[in-house]
Write a protein that holds these residues in place. Structure first.
Motif, PDB file in Angstrom:
ATOM      1  N   VAL A 199       5.913  -5.283  -7.047  1.00 11.07           N
ATOM      2  CA  VAL A 199       6.625  -6.018  -8.109  1.00 11.07           C
ATOM      3  C   VAL A 199       7.719  -6.893  -7.514  1.00 11.07           C
ATOM      4  CG1 VAL A 199       8.203  -5.747 -10.069  1.00 11.07           C
ATOM      5  CG2 VAL A 199       6.082  -4.417  -9.968  1.00 11.07           C
ATOM      6  N   PHE A 200       8.530  -6.348  -6.620  1.00 11.87           N
ATOM      7  CA  PHE A 200       9.634  -7.131  -6.054  1.00 11.87           C
ATOM      8  C   PHE A 200       9.121  -8.285  -5.193  1.00 11.87           C
ATOM      9  CE2 PHE A 200      12.291  -3.802  -7.625  1.00 11.87           C
ATOM     10  CZ  PHE A 200      13.566  -4.336  -7.716  1.00 11.87           C
ATOM     11  N   VAL A 201       8.056  -8.057  -4.432  1.00 14.84           N
ATOM     12  CA  VAL A 201       7.483  -9.152  -3.630  1.00 14.84           C
ATOM     13  C   VAL A 201       6.900 -10.221  -4.553  1.00 14.84           C
ATOM     14  CG1 VAL A 201       5.617  -9.736  -2.030  1.00 14.84           C
ATOM     15  CG2 VAL A 201       7.089  -7.772  -1.561  1.00 14.84           C
ATOM     16  N   THR A 202       6.200  -9.795  -5.595  1.00 13.90           N
ATOM     17  CA  THR A 202       5.610 -10.753  -6.538  1.00 13.90           C
ATOM     18  C   THR A 202       6.694 -11.582  -7.221  1.00 13.90           C
ATOM     19  OG1 THR A 202       3.765  -9.255  -6.934  1.00 13.90           O
ATOM     20  CG2 THR A 202       4.128 -10.975  -8.570  1.00 13.90           C
ATOM     21  N   VAL A 203       7.754 -10.928  -7.663  1.00 15.26           N
ATOM     22  CA  VAL A 203       8.855 -11.661  -8.315  1.00 15.26           C
ATOM     23  C   VAL A 203       9.503 -12.619  -7.327  1.00 15.26           C
ATOM     24  CG1 VAL A 203      11.165 -11.398  -9.333  1.00 15.26           C
ATOM     25  CG2 VAL A 203       9.287  -9.920 -10.080  1.00 15.26           C
ATOM     26  N   ALA A 204       9.712 -12.176  -6.095  1.00 14.77           N
ATOM     27  CA  ALA A 204      10.345 -13.035  -5.078  1.00 14.77           C
ATOM     28  C   ALA A 204       9.500 -14.274  -4.802  1.00 14.77           C
ATOM     29  CB  ALA A 204      10.577 -12.254  -3.793  1.00 14.77           C
ATOM     30  N   LEU A 205       8.180 -14.105  -4.779  1.00 14.38           N
ATOM     31  CA  LEU A 205       7.304 -15.258  -4.522  1.00 14.38           C
ATOM     32  C   LEU A 205       7.139 -16.147  -5.744  1.00 14.38           C
ATOM     33  CD1 LEU A 205       4.555 -13.507  -2.373  1.00 14.38           C
ATOM     34  CD2 LEU A 205       6.488 -14.903  -1.590  1.00 14.38           C
ATOM     35  N   ALA A 206       7.304 -15.595  -6.944  1.00 17.83           N
ATOM     36  CA  ALA A 206       7.108 -16.365  -8.178  1.00 17.83           C
ATOM     37  C   ALA A 206       8.372 -17.068  -8.663  1.00 17.83           C
ATOM     38  CB  ALA A 206       6.589 -15.435  -9.275  1.00 17.83           C
ATOM     39  N   LEU A 207       9.476 -16.862  -7.989  1.00 23.20           N
ATOM     40  CA  LEU A 207      10.728 -17.497  -8.412  1.00 23.20           C
ATOM     41  C   LEU A 207      10.607 -19.019  -8.315  1.00 23.20           C
ATOM     42  CD1 LEU A 207      13.363 -15.180  -6.699  1.00 23.20           C
ATOM     43  CD2 LEU A 207      12.952 -15.428  -9.150  1.00 23.20           C
ATOM     44  N   PRO A 208      11.340 -19.714  -9.160  1.00 23.98           N
ATOM     45  CA  PRO A 208      11.312 -21.182  -9.098  1.00 23.98           C
ATOM     46  C   PRO A 208      11.814 -21.690  -7.741  1.00 23.98           C
ATOM     47  CG  PRO A 208      12.712 -20.402 -10.926  1.00 23.98           C
ATOM     48  CD  PRO A 208      12.207 -19.212 -10.208  1.00 23.98           C
ATOM     49  N   ALA A 209      11.463 -22.897  -7.421  1.00 25.36           N
ATOM     50  CA  ALA A 209      11.819 -23.493  -6.130  1.00 25.36           C
ATOM     51  C   ALA A 209      13.333 -23.609  -5.953  1.00 25.36           C
ATOM     52  CB  ALA A 209      11.170 -24.868  -5.994  1.00 25.36           C
ATOM     53  N   SER A 210      14.085 -23.562  -7.038  1.00 29.86           N
ATOM     54  CA  SER A 210      15.539 -23.678  -6.933  1.00 29.86           C
ATOM     55  C   SER A 210      16.170 -22.437  -6.270  1.00 29.86           C
ATOM     56  CB  SER A 210      16.150 -23.887  -8.323  1.00 29.86           C
ATOM     57  OG  SER A 210      15.865 -22.783  -9.153  1.00 29.86           O
ATOM     58  N   TRP A 211      15.426 -21.336  -6.202  1.00 28.85           N
ATOM     59  CA  TRP A 211      15.936 -20.128  -5.551  1.00 28.85           C
ATOM     60  C   TRP A 211      15.799 -20.279  -4.046  1.00 28.85           C
ATOM     61  CZ3 TRP A 211      17.118 -15.064  -7.756  1.00 28.85           C
ATOM     62  CH2 TRP A 211      17.288 -15.107  -9.139  1.00 28.85           C
ATOM     63  N   GLN A 212      16.843 -19.903  -3.321  1.00 33.02           N
ATOM     64  CA  GLN A 212      16.834 -20.058  -1.870  1.00 33.02           C
ATOM     65  C   GLN A 212      16.071 -18.906  -1.200  1.00 33.02           C
ATOM     66  OE1 GLN A 212      20.890 -20.393  -0.657  1.00 33.02           O
ATOM     67  NE2 GLN A 212      21.211 -22.347  -1.683  1.00 33.02           N
ATOM     68  N   LEU A 213      15.770 -19.110   0.071  1.00 35.22           N
ATOM     69  CA  LEU A 213      15.042 -18.105   0.845  1.00 35.22           C
ATOM     70  C   LEU A 213      15.817 -16.793   0.926  1.00 35.22           C
ATOM     71  CD1 LEU A 213      12.680 -17.287   2.664  1.00 35.22           C
ATOM     72  CD2 LEU A 213      13.978 -18.225   4.591  1.00 35.22           C
ATOM     73  N   ASN A 214      17.131 -16.872   1.083  1.00 35.27           N
ATOM     74  CA  ASN A 214      17.914 -15.635   1.188  1.00 35.27           C
ATOM     75  C   ASN A 214      17.863 -14.819  -0.105  1.00 35.27           C
ATOM     76  OD1 ASN A 214      19.532 -17.410  -0.235  1.00 35.27           O
ATOM     77  ND2 ASN A 214      21.427 -16.818   0.795  1.00 35.27           N
ATOM     78  N   ASP A 215      17.724 -15.469  -1.274  1.00 37.18           N
ATOM     79  CA  ASP A 215      17.572 -14.752  -2.540  1.00 37.18           C
ATOM     80  C   ASP A 215      16.249 -14.010  -2.581  1.00 37.18           C
ATOM     81  OD1 ASP A 215      20.018 -15.748  -3.514  1.00 37.18           O
ATOM     82  OD2 ASP A 215      19.039 -17.591  -4.220  1.00 37.18           O
ATOM     83  N   ARG A 216      15.206 -14.661  -2.105  1.00 36.71           N
ATOM     84  CA  ARG A 216      13.879 -14.039  -2.068  1.00 36.71           C
ATOM     85  C   ARG A 216      13.858 -12.848  -1.103  1.00 36.71           C
ATOM     86  NH1 ARG A 216      10.299 -17.987  -4.368  1.00 36.71           N
ATOM     87  NH2 ARG A 216      11.383 -19.958  -4.561  1.00 36.71           N
ATOM     88  N   VAL A 217      14.481 -13.031   0.050  1.00 34.40           N
ATOM     89  CA  VAL A 217      14.553 -11.947   1.037  1.00 34.40           C
ATOM     90  C   VAL A 217      15.358 -10.776   0.463  1.00 34.40           C
ATOM     91  CG1 VAL A 217      15.466 -11.306   3.305  1.00 34.40           C
ATOM     92  CG2 VAL A 217      14.216 -13.449   3.027  1.00 34.40           C
ATOM     93  N   ALA A 218      16.419 -11.068  -0.256  1.00 35.70           N
ATOM     94  CA  ALA A 218      17.229 -10.006  -0.863  1.00 35.70           C
ATOM     95  C   ALA A 218      16.421  -9.223  -1.899  1.00 35.70           C
ATOM     96  CB  ALA A 218      18.478 -10.600  -1.518  1.00 35.70           C
ATOM     97  N   LEU A 219      15.604  -9.920  -2.684  1.00 34.83           N
ATOM     98  CA  LEU A 219      14.764  -9.232  -3.665  1.00 34.83           C
ATOM     99  C   LEU A 219      13.743  -8.323  -2.978  1.00 34.83           C
ATOM    100  CD1 LEU A 219      13.932 -11.721  -6.555  1.00 34.83           C
ATOM    101  CD2 LEU A 219      14.901  -9.445  -6.727  1.00 34.83           C
ATOM    102  N   ILE A 220      13.091  -8.832  -1.950  1.00 36.84           N
ATOM    103  CA  ILE A 220      12.102  -8.032  -1.225  1.00 36.84           C
ATOM    104  C   ILE A 220      12.769  -6.832  -0.569  1.00 36.84           C
ATOM    105  CG2 ILE A 220      10.506  -8.052   0.735  1.00 36.84           C
ATOM    106  CD1 ILE A 220       9.857 -10.984  -0.052  1.00 36.84           C
ATOM    107  N   THR A 221      13.941  -7.060   0.009  1.00 32.81           N
ATOM    108  CA  THR A 221      14.684  -5.963   0.644  1.00 32.81           C
ATOM    109  C   THR A 221      15.070  -4.905  -0.385  1.00 32.81           C
ATOM    110  OG1 THR A 221      15.529  -7.485   2.316  1.00 32.81           O
ATOM    111  CG2 THR A 221      16.704  -5.408   2.040  1.00 32.81           C
ATOM    112  N   THR A 222      15.471  -5.323  -1.568  1.00 35.70           N
ATOM    113  CA  THR A 222      15.811  -4.378  -2.635  1.00 35.70           C
ATOM    114  C   THR A 222      14.597  -3.531  -3.000  1.00 35.70           C
ATOM    115  OG1 THR A 222      17.480  -5.896  -3.489  1.00 35.70           O
ATOM    116  CG2 THR A 222      16.712  -4.170  -4.992  1.00 35.70           C
ATOM    117  N   GLY A 223      13.455  -4.143  -3.134  1.00 36.27           N
ATOM    118  CA  GLY A 223      12.229  -3.401  -3.425  1.00 36.27           C
ATOM    119  C   GLY A 223      11.895  -2.406  -2.325  1.00 36.27           C
ATOM    120  N   LEU A 224      12.086  -2.799  -1.071  1.00 41.77           N
ATOM    121  CA  LEU A 224      11.827  -1.894   0.046  1.00 41.77           C
ATOM    122  C   LEU A 224      12.808  -0.723   0.070  1.00 41.77           C
ATOM    123  CD1 LEU A 224      11.002  -4.492   2.849  1.00 41.77           C
ATOM    124  CD2 LEU A 224       9.397  -2.941   1.696  1.00 41.77           C
TER     125      LEU A 224
END
Length: 154
Positions: free
Chosen positions: A32-57
């Motif tokens: 779920v966290f990886v899917t949400v991180a990849l589905a975020l709009p382009a306005s979200w930065q890479l560090n936000d996506r990494v933070a989401l994936i890290t939270t899921g882990l």
């Protein structure tokens, strides 16, 4: 107690219902966290996506840690695997096995005067199953702990 009534060694006791829930939920959290991180709009930065994936882990690691406890008995003694620590005990080190009404898990009284929680045997997966496991462990402790350690010569 006759050996026929003792559990056959090696034997492992673990809260199976906890594992059956926690491990799939942990895997689902990562997905779920990886899917949400990849589905975020382009306005979200890479560090936000990494933070989401890290939270899921991190959540998945916590679930895996909660699913970890078990107790393994073999001919030499027992291995108690709790949430973070693992401890190996010889039969002679265990004085008593306790599972009282309302206890969250089995407690082992040790020869050095301390006690050790054996979280792998707990009524959370069913009181009757936990009582059977505690009685089996107690019977093994009584049968194996009474046997003196073989003397070594120098």
């Amino acid at each position: 107690m006759p050996d026929a009534d003792l559990p056959t060694l090696p034997v492992t006791w673990a809260p199976r219902r906890n594992r059956a829930v926690l491990l799939p939920v942990s895997a689902l959290l990562v997905v779920v966290f990886v899917t949400v991180a990849l589905a975020l709009p382009a306005s979200w930065q890479l560090n936000d996506r990494v933070a989401l994936i890290t939270t899921g882990l991190v959540f998945a690691a916590a679930g895996a840690m909660l699913a970890r406890p078990h107790v393994v008995a073999d001919a030499d003694g027992i291995t108690v695997v709790n949430f973070v620590r693992t401890r190996r005990l010889h039969w002679a080190q265990i004085v008593r096995v306790n599972l009282r009404q309302g206890d969250p898990w089995v407690t082992l009284d040790l020869a050095d005067g301390t006690s050790l929680a054996a979280v792998g045997i707990q009524p959370g997966g069913g009181r009757e199953q936990a009582v059977r496991a505690a009685l089996g462990l107690r019977d093994l402790v009584e049968a194996r702990g009474a046997t003196p350690e073989p003397a070594t010569t120098k």
